[in-house]
Structure formats: structure tokens, C-alpha cells
Design a protein around this motif. Structure first.
Motif, PDB file in Angstrom:
ATOM      1  N   THR A  34      99.953  16.490  25.837  1.00 39.01           N
ATOM      2  CA  THR A  34      99.392  16.619  27.207  1.00 39.01           C
ATOM      3  C   THR A  34      99.936  16.378  27.997  1.00 39.01           C
ATOM      4  OG1 THR A  34      99.926  14.089  25.755  1.00 39.01           O
ATOM      5  CG2 THR A  34      97.742  15.091  24.828  1.00 39.01           C
ATOM      6  N   MET A  38      99.626   8.449  29.498  1.00 42.03           N
ATOM      7  CA  MET A  38      98.569   7.686  28.693  1.00 42.03           C
ATOM      8  C   MET A  38      98.741   6.875  28.203  1.00 42.03           C
ATOM      9  SD  MET A  38      97.353  11.551  26.223  1.00 42.03           S
ATOM     10  CE  MET A  38      95.540  10.661  26.336  1.00 42.03           C
ATOM     11  N   GLU A  93      87.082  14.024  22.719  1.00 35.96           N
ATOM     12  CA  GLU A  93      87.185  14.005  24.362  1.00 35.96           C
ATOM     13  C   GLU A  93      85.803  13.339  24.935  1.00 35.96           C
ATOM     14  OE1 GLU A  93      86.458  17.620  27.528  1.00 35.96           O
ATOM     15  OE2 GLU A  93      86.218  18.131  25.168  1.00 35.96           O
ATOM     16  N   ASN A 124      90.998  11.063  25.940  1.00 34.52           N
ATOM     17  CA  ASN A 124      91.264  11.225  27.328  1.00 34.52           C
ATOM     18  C   ASN A 124      89.710  10.209  27.555  1.00 34.52           C
ATOM     19  OD1 ASN A 124      88.322  12.632  26.889  1.00 34.52           O
ATOM     20  ND2 ASN A 124      88.792  13.401  28.268  1.00 34.52           N
ATOM     21  N   GLY A 142      93.401   6.831  27.412  1.00 33.86           N
ATOM     22  CA  GLY A 142      92.968   7.486  29.130  1.00 33.86           C
ATOM     23  C   GLY A 142      93.293   6.415  30.271  1.00 33.86           C
ATOM     24  N   VAL A 162      91.375  17.020  25.821  1.00 36.01           N
ATOM     25  CA  VAL A 162      92.406  15.688  26.173  1.00 36.01           C
ATOM     26  C   VAL A 162      93.393  16.234  26.522  1.00 36.01           C
ATOM     27  CG1 VAL A 162      93.116  13.565  25.111  1.00 36.01           C
ATOM     28  CG2 VAL A 162      91.616  15.362  23.965  1.00 36.01           C
ATOM     29  N   PHE A 163      93.310  15.406  28.027  1.00 34.94           N
ATOM     30  CA  PHE A 163      94.534  15.568  29.409  1.00 34.94           C
ATOM     31  C   PHE A 163      95.651  16.832  28.723  1.00 34.94           C
ATOM     32  CE2 PHE A 163      93.554  11.321  29.451  1.00 34.94           C
ATOM     33  CZ  PHE A 163      94.360  10.511  30.986  1.00 34.94           C
TER      34      PHE A 163
END
Length: 231
Positions: A34, A38, A93, A124, A142, A162-163
């Protein structure tokens, strides 16, 4: 993944695994991790490790599909999360990113997933109910927010992002307060050895640096041994 490797992965942080993957690959450049900062629901709770169970959600706007379609997909989602190899990590996601508002991960949903035998959640999107989440079920998310919005499941078992990290259903995930990564299948047979080698190598510089009388000459000697062990 052997039980010994699983136990070891639970004991080390994600940066250690990230470095160990490069040791196992014999080169730098591993990039299945990532990007950005986070948030972790339990920063001191250790790592989550498991095979990804993926899905996509949205919450910013009401669903446009028929209610029975949304309900059927929701049940498909939970059936998917309750099945598959263990240990497992749910990777979701939020398609509204970066404008996520729907806290999918609160007290009820985390408790349900833990009951299914899932080890944690990576998203996220948004989490909430931080004081009421079950123990030993970390959420790496996130953002934090109060509302669930119009949250609904859009896809189940498909690849997610995700990220900046792409995750396929079944990928092996390691995540903690630093973020997350996907462990390449090819390194799994050598990963335990790589982690232990990395930890031993780091001692060559860390132990002298933490001892009394450490100076540049001590550093130079320790660094030479450290460098030699990495080549």
C-alpha cells in the motif's frame, strides 16, 4: 504456508516482511504494498495474516439496483466471507474513494466477520465504533467516520485496489499499522528463512548501537559486518 511460518508472520511487522521478501527474491524492487498513510483500529495489536477474501462496496449514493438484487448480493458476500481457506483477511475496496463516507467496519460487521474466523479487515474505506470493535480483529482502513451512508456491496470475489495495491481473491496478505502487502506465492517456501536471516542481520548493527560506548569506530565496524551479511 506452514504453521511455523504463520506464527512467525504474526510476530513480525509488515516492514520486516517487506524487507524479507526482497531477501527471498535476492533483489530490491518488491512493490506489492500500500501507498500512503492508513489507520489501524488496534495499533499495538500486531499483524493480521491471511488469504484475501475480496469485495467492493459503495455508500455515497443509494443503490440503483432492485432491493432483492442488493439483498441477494449481500448474502453472497457473507457466504463468501464465511468460506474459503483460513486464515483469511477481508479486503474491501470502497469505490467512493477518496470521498468515502460509509463506515462498513463497525461493531456489528467486525463481530460477524470474526465469528466467521476471519483474522481482520483491510480497506480504503471507513471504520467506526473504535471502542467497541472485538479484540484480535484489527481493521486497517483509509479513514474514520460516524455514518454508514448508503453502504451496499457491489462486487464479490473480484480483484480490488486498496491504496495502490492490487489484491486478488486468495492472495496472501500481511498488514498492520504500517499498511499492507501481498506476499508473492513464489517466495513462500523461502520466506521463513529470509525473515530469520533478516532479523539476525539487523542485530549486527542494532546491538552495538544500543550498547554503551558506541561511537563512529564502533559503527564503522558494525556497518561493515552488516553490509557483508547482506551480500
Amino acid at each position: 504456508m506452514t504453521p511455523t511460518l504463520l506464527n512467525l508472520l504474526k510476530q513480525v511487522d509488515t516492514p520486516t516482511v517487506c524487507n524479507a521478501i526482497e531477501v527471498a527474491q535476492g533483489k530490491r524492487g518488491f512493490n506489492a504494498f500500500t501507498r500512503g498513510t492508513m489507520l489501524c483500529s488496534d495499533p499495538d495489536g500486531g499483524a493480521m495474516v491471511g488469504y484475501a477474501r475480496t469485495a467492493k462496496i459503495a455508500a455515497l449514493n443509494p443503490p440503483t439496483e432492485a432491493p432483492d438484487v442488493i439483498k441477494a448480493r449481500r448474502m453472497e458476500y457473507y457466504r463468501h466471507m464465511a468460506s474459503g481457506p483460513r486464515p483469511a483477511v477481508t479486503v474491501v475496496e470502497d469505490m467512493d474513494f477518496p470521498d468515502c463516507i460509509g463506515a462498513y467496519w463497525g461493531e456489528i460487521n467486525t463481530t460477524v466477520h470474526k465469528g466467521f474466523g476471519v483474522s481482520g479487515a483491510l480497506t480504503n474505506g471507513v471504520m467506526r465504533d473504535l471502542g467497541d470493535l472485538p479484540k484480535e480483529f484489527p481493521v486497517v482502513a483509509g479513514s474514520i467516520g460516524p455514518s454508514h451512508g448508503f453502504v451496499h456491496v457491489r462486487e464479490v470475489g473480484t480483484p480490488v485496489s486498496v491504496f495502490g495495491m492490487t489484491v486478488k481473491d486468495g492472495d496472501l496478505i500481511h498488514a498492520d499499522r504500517h499498511g499492507a502487502l501481498v506476499i508473492p506465492t513464489g517466495v513462500i517456501p523461502n520466506l521463513e528463512t529470509a525473515i530469520r536471516k533478516l532479523l539476525d542481520t539487523e542485530k549486527l548493527i542494532l546491538e552495538p548501537a544500543r550498547s554503551g560506548g558506541f561511537d563512529f569506530e564502533s559503527f564503522e565496524k558494525a556497518w561493515a559486518a552488516f553490509e557483508a551479511s547482506r551480500t
